[in-house]
Scaffold this motif. Structure first.
Motif, PDB file in Angstrom:
ATOM      1  N   LEU A  57      -3.440   4.195 -11.225  1.00 41.27           N
ATOM      2  CA  LEU A  57      -4.438   4.459 -10.192  1.00 41.27           C
ATOM      3  C   LEU A  57      -3.909   4.016  -8.836  1.00 41.27           C
ATOM      4  O   LEU A  57      -3.414   2.903  -8.681  1.00 41.27           O
ATOM      5  N   VAL A  58      -3.991   4.906  -7.863  1.00 34.29           N
ATOM      6  CA  VAL A  58      -3.561   4.610  -6.501  1.00 34.29           C
ATOM      7  C   VAL A  58      -4.759   4.789  -5.578  1.00 34.29           C
ATOM      8  O   VAL A  58      -5.410   5.836  -5.586  1.00 34.29           O
ATOM      9  N   VAL A  59      -5.068   3.764  -4.802  1.00 36.16           N
ATOM     10  CA  VAL A  59      -6.199   3.810  -3.878  1.00 36.16           C
ATOM     11  C   VAL A  59      -5.685   4.062  -2.466  1.00 36.16           C
ATOM     12  O   VAL A  59      -4.784   3.363  -1.990  1.00 36.16           O
ATOM     13  N   SER A  60      -6.225   5.065  -1.809  1.00 36.84           N
ATOM     14  CA  SER A  60      -5.827   5.370  -0.436  1.00 36.84           C
ATOM     15  C   SER A  60      -7.079   5.609   0.399  1.00 36.84           C
ATOM     16  O   SER A  60      -8.118   6.027  -0.119  1.00 36.84           O
TER      17      SER A  60
END
Length: 313
Positions: free
Chosen positions: A274-277
């Motif tokens: 999971l990558v949060v941007s």
């Protein structure tokens, strides 16, 4: 033949660079320079663009630290080096030139001093030397008819490496043939090099031709062939991208079925984390803070040209 550089002004030095091919030009002509293309260099050598040499930060510190690297080479090897403030010329092809960093006293050898940032450490591991530097050094060996060269590099300001480079006549002959061809055919013959697909050429052309008259011209049928070729390549690119997405989908599907974010195969580690941007929600900004969203001072504008093609039916 040699020329002293001690009494040259900056403008004289720039103009003198147009009179031949120096070490920094070698990688460009061979297609090894991602910052400049042979086309750009041709424009410079033929006087079609102004020479505006603005020293970058890495280049500036490379010059500042050159003496440090040279002294450290002496300390580590016990060899003595000296400056040669001259432009050397090849005896048969005087347009092939060399401005070396140091001469190794008591040997028929040169020393080239370099600096590199820490992210380029792998380029210098073991016997490795960046190919552009290797070709530059072999060019210097050729011009001065030296037996060998040493190259010393300070990496990340904290790791020092030096290596010995033997004369490679086969490589020298290949380099010289290409340099002579570029000078005789492209520069003296004023023959435009093939426009390549490098980012350097794209950026240069966009900047050079950003101011154009709004007029139409007639192009020959050969440009229809180019457009057809471009469309075929774009279709092939689309097919390749679809194939890549298919493989990605297979990987994600397998990880998802096993409720895992990491998969390990015999030769690879596949990660789907999971990558949060964060991204500005312009619609919400206008709703909650319309006075800010409508303030022209918060927007920056730029102009650029967009290349498009439309088939005539």
């Amino acid at each position: 033949m040699t020329k002293s550089t001690l009494e040259m002004t900056h403008d004289e030095w720039l103009m003198d660079r147009r009179r031949g091919i120096g070490g920094s030009d070698v990688g460009t002509i061979l297609g090894l320079n991602k910052w400049k293309s042979p086309y750009q260099l041709w424009l410079e050598k033929t006087g079609q663009v102004n020479l505006d040499y603005t020293e970058s930060e890495p280049a500036y510190w490379g010059n500042v630290l050159e003496e440090v690297v040279a002294k450290e080479f002496q300390e580590r090897t016990g060899k003595r080096v000296m400056r040669r403030n001259q432009v050397f010329e090849h005896p048969l092809h005087p347009f092939l030139r060399a401005n070396i960093d140091r001469w190794v006293v008591g040997e028929n050898a040169i020393l080239e001093c370099k600096t590199a940032n820490q992210y380029l450490t792998k380029d210098w591991e073991g016997d490795e030397i960046p190919i552009s530097y290797l070709c530059q050094v072999q060019h210097y060996i050729n011009v001065l008819n030296a037996d060998k060269a040493y190259i010393a590099v300070l990496i990340g300001g904290q790791k020092f490496i030096w290596k010995e480079i033997q004369r490679d006549q086969e490589l020298i002959d290949m380099i010289q043939e290409r340099l002579v061809e570029f000078w005789e055919e492209n520069v003296k013959g004023n023959k435009e090099p093939i426009i390549d697909g490098s980012s350097a050429t794209s950026d240069f052309l966009k900047e050079r031709y950003k101011e154009l008259e709004e007029q139409e011209i007639t192009l020959p049928a050969a440009f229809d062939d180019l457009i057809d070729q471009k469309r075929e390549l774009k279709e092939a690119k689309k097919n390749i991208e679809t194939s890549i997405r298919q493989i990605d989908n297979e990987l994600v599907s397998e990880l998802g079925k096993r409720s895992a974010s990491i998969g390990i195969s015999p030769n690879n580690i596949i990660s789907w984390k999971l990558v949060v941007s964060k991204r500005l929600n312009n619609k919400l900004l206008k709703e909650k803070y319309p006075e800010v969203a409508n303030d022209p001072e918060i927007y920056s504008t730029s102009e650029s040209r967009r290349l498009t093609e439309k088939e005539i039916k």
